[in-house]
Design a protein around this motif. Sequence first.
Motif, short mmCIF file in Angstrom:
data_model
loop_
_atom_site.label_atom_id
_atom_site.label_comp_id
_atom_site.label_asym_id
_atom_site.label_seq_id
_atom_site.Cartn_x
_atom_site.Cartn_y
_atom_site.Cartn_z
N ALA A 13 0.97 -1.27 -0.13
CA ALA A 13 0.03 0.26 -0.10
C ALA A 13 0.97 1.17 0.00
CB ALA A 13 -0.98 0.03 1.19
N GLY A 14 1.94 1.24 0.76
CA GLY A 14 2.89 2.60 0.88
C GLY A 14 3.38 2.67 -0.40
N LEU A 15 3.87 1.83 -0.90
CA LEU A 15 4.47 1.71 -2.40
C LEU A 15 3.69 2.15 -3.46
CD1 LEU A 15 6.93 -1.25 -2.30
CD2 LEU A 15 7.45 1.14 -1.92
N GLN A 16 2.10 1.72 -3.43
CA GLN A 16 1.33 2.18 -4.44
C GLN A 16 0.91 3.37 -4.22
OE1 GLN A 16 -1.04 -0.07 -6.89
NE2 GLN A 16 -0.18 2.01 -7.54
N LEU A 17 0.69 4.09 -3.11
CA LEU A 17 0.52 5.59 -3.00
C LEU A 17 1.83 6.32 -3.41
CD1 LEU A 17 -1.72 7.47 -2.18
CD2 LEU A 17 -0.73 7.44 0.18
N ALA A 18 2.98 5.83 -2.80
CA ALA A 18 4.24 6.50 -3.21
C ALA A 18 4.34 6.63 -4.86
CB ALA A 18 5.46 5.79 -2.76
N ALA A 19 4.06 5.45 -5.63
CA ALA A 19 4.09 5.64 -7.12
C ALA A 19 2.97 6.59 -7.62
CB ALA A 19 3.97 4.34 -7.84
N LEU A 20 1.92 6.66 -7.09
CA LEU A 20 0.96 7.71 -7.44
C LEU A 20 1.58 8.93 -7.13
CD1 LEU A 20 -2.02 5.69 -6.27
CD2 LEU A 20 -1.69 6.25 -8.68
N GLY A 23 3.95 10.03 -9.57
CA GLY A 23 3.72 10.46 -10.84
C GLY A 23 3.16 12.03 -10.90
N GLU A 24 2.72 12.37 -9.86
CA GLU A 24 2.16 13.83 -9.74
C GLU A 24 2.80 14.83 -9.11
OE1 GLU A 24 -0.70 14.73 -10.71
OE2 GLU A 24 -2.10 12.96 -11.08
N GLY A 25 4.26 14.15 -8.69
CA GLY A 25 5.20 15.20 -8.09
C GLY A 25 4.78 15.63 -6.75
N ARG A 26 4.26 14.95 -6.14
CA ARG A 26 3.90 15.43 -4.59
C ARG A 26 5.08 15.33 -3.72
NH1 ARG A 26 -0.13 16.93 -6.35
NH2 ARG A 26 -2.27 15.76 -6.54
N ASP A 27 5.04 16.27 -2.64
CA ASP A 27 6.06 16.39 -1.93
C ASP A 27 5.86 15.30 -0.78
OD1 ASP A 27 8.02 17.22 0.03
OD2 ASP A 27 6.74 18.82 0.68
N TYR A 28 6.56 14.32 -0.65
CA TYR A 28 6.30 12.96 0.40
C TYR A 28 7.77 12.35 0.50
CZ TYR A 28 7.24 9.48 -3.16
OH TYR A 28 7.86 8.78 -3.93
N VAL A 29 7.55 11.53 1.63
CA VAL A 29 8.77 10.45 1.70
C VAL A 29 8.03 9.39 2.52
CG1 VAL A 29 9.52 11.29 4.22
CG2 VAL A 29 11.01 10.00 2.29
N VAL A 30 8.44 8.23 2.19
CA VAL A 30 8.16 7.03 2.87
C VAL A 30 8.91 6.50 3.79
CG1 VAL A 30 7.35 4.33 2.50
CG2 VAL A 30 7.21 6.18 0.69
N GLY A 109 10.61 4.73 -8.64
CA GLY A 109 11.33 5.78 -8.04
C GLY A 109 10.79 6.37 -6.55
N ALA A 110 10.15 5.42 -5.86
CA ALA A 110 9.48 5.64 -4.62
C ALA A 110 10.52 6.09 -3.51
CB ALA A 110 8.83 4.38 -4.15
N LEU A 352 -7.96 6.96 -2.46
CA LEU A 352 -7.06 7.98 -1.45
C LEU A 352 -6.45 9.17 -2.18
CD1 LEU A 352 -6.48 8.93 1.27
CD2 LEU A 352 -4.69 7.08 1.65
N HIS A 353 -5.62 8.61 -3.10
CA HIS A 353 -4.72 9.67 -3.79
C HIS A 353 -5.71 10.70 -4.51
CE1 HIS A 353 -1.63 11.14 -6.68
NE2 HIS A 353 -2.31 10.85 -7.92
N ARG A 354 -6.77 10.32 -5.10
CA ARG A 354 -7.85 11.46 -5.80
C ARG A 354 -8.32 12.07 -4.68
NH1 ARG A 354 -9.95 6.75 -9.99
NH2 ARG A 354 -8.24 7.19 -11.57
N VAL A 355 -8.92 11.38 -3.55
CA VAL A 355 -9.44 12.32 -2.48
C VAL A 355 -8.51 13.26 -2.09
CG1 VAL A 355 -9.99 12.17 -0.03
CG2 VAL A 355 -10.90 10.53 -1.50
N LEU A 356 -7.08 13.19 -1.76
CA LEU A 356 -6.18 14.01 -1.19
C LEU A 356 -5.83 15.05 -2.39
CD1 LEU A 356 -3.70 11.52 0.24
CD2 LEU A 356 -5.11 12.76 1.51
N GLY A 357 -5.88 14.79 -3.73
CA GLY A 357 -5.84 15.51 -4.76
C GLY A 357 -7.05 16.71 -4.69
#
Length: 514
Positions: A13-20, A23-30, A109-110, A352-357
């Motif tokens: 799940a963490g990797l799935q969200l990180a990949a999304l 792709g959108e250039g979000r500011d995140y780290v796992v 590139g996660a 969830l990615h779409r909700v956050l977007g």
Amino acid sequence: MLRDYLIIGAGPAGLQLAALFEGEGRDYVVLERGEGPGTFFRTFPRHRQLISVNKVHTGYENPELRMRMDWNSLLSDDPKLLFTRYSDEYFPSADDLVRYLADFARETGARVEYETEIVRISRADNVFEVLDAAGKIRRARRIVVATGVSLPYVPDISGIELVEQYGEFDTTPASFTGQRVLVIGKGNSAFETADALMSKAAVIHVAGPHSLKMAWKTHFVGHLRAVNNNFLDSYQLKSQNAVIDGTVESIEKAAGGGFRVLLRYARTVEKLRELHYDRIIGCTGFRFDADPFDGSCRPALVINDRFPEQTSAYESVNVPGLYFAGTLTQQRDFKKSTSGFIHGFRYGARALHRVLGARYHGQAWPARRLDLTPEAIADALVRRVNTSSGLWQQFGHLGDAVTVTGDEVLYQEEVPLDLVADGGLGLAGHRFVVDLEYGQDRDHVDPFDVSVPRVRENDVENAMHSDYLHPVVRHYRDGVLDGTHHFAENLENEWDLPAVHRRPLAAFVKACLG
């Protein structure tokens, strides 16, 4: 440094969200405590065979349809990142999944920081602070917890500390040679364990207070799967094994060695039964680890405190900005759909990615426009139910929405049904929502009992009484349910016959629009 997101856990799940996010250039780290991704699957299941389907040869060319039979791949546009390239076994090895997750993390590139154990999470002034075991503090506006259920769920039984837990016991069958063994629990881990020990143990009892539920009957893949139920034959065909319907009341060491166990049967009113065993293994499931959260942001827990309670947007009900992804989201469809498993929560992570977007980045839920005709709406719905893997895998949990506002028609895919009901897509004069569902009595119908009458295939008149998976379209007028249309069942799950599926749906849409 204040980040937008910290994702805790580099499992699927963490990797799935990180990949999304990537792709959108979000500011995140796992942040991951293990030395690599997929820490849970380096240990579990203990006997290393997954029960998630890996069907390589489907006969389909459409990659979306192929994902219906691929329960291990994460969502990606790269065909190299399909799990079916890593194994051709129908029930593959967990080691193959660990290898796949490592490649997925690298190829997408996660941004993962490994060997980072979180010891405290706090929140002040709308900012989360995460402290790791090395003393480093990270700050973020939002946190997504994707740790899974990382701790064993231990029931309140006197003497339970004497039990060997599923995650720790020696799985070598030879170590059980000639012994009497009690396995506490009636899930897949319990029967996986009992199955593995049958050739060496003298006697095996599997005990639990609730009725045994078979996945082929309930359609919940977390119930007992056929691949783990050989033990049932050994019980019913009198091979020194048994399934006990009852509660373990107490466990204590016996004077002559082994253990003395008191059981209370569920089916009778007789006094406690005393039984003796050489070994006892606890296979009672897992739970969420809430310990790192301090009082400033400790999430409310439900279901025997095993899961964090969540809104329809996968957010904590009492801690704003704290979200969940992966198997933890099964709190929303507990023992009904597939959010507890990769083939379900990969779509939940995308939702969830779409909700956050939408909430934080000004991105509306992806939509495409349709012509304002009953035929165009019906054709779009038919096309999706016949090809979508997300609706197929997340039956009864995700749905597509068609919103009609004036002359504008928008089609939005894979929205959590509860989010639609909670107004997550806004109000609309007309909205059609389609999902896939089993019949209401699915737990009570034996699909192999030929004496039980069933709705005929392609029976339009009785489609609402279908027991097997089929599309259901609901019409909401100003947010209120105004009509329901069931597709007729089809053996091949192909709901596109003009007279049986398309024209009846178009007529329903036309009547709803008036």
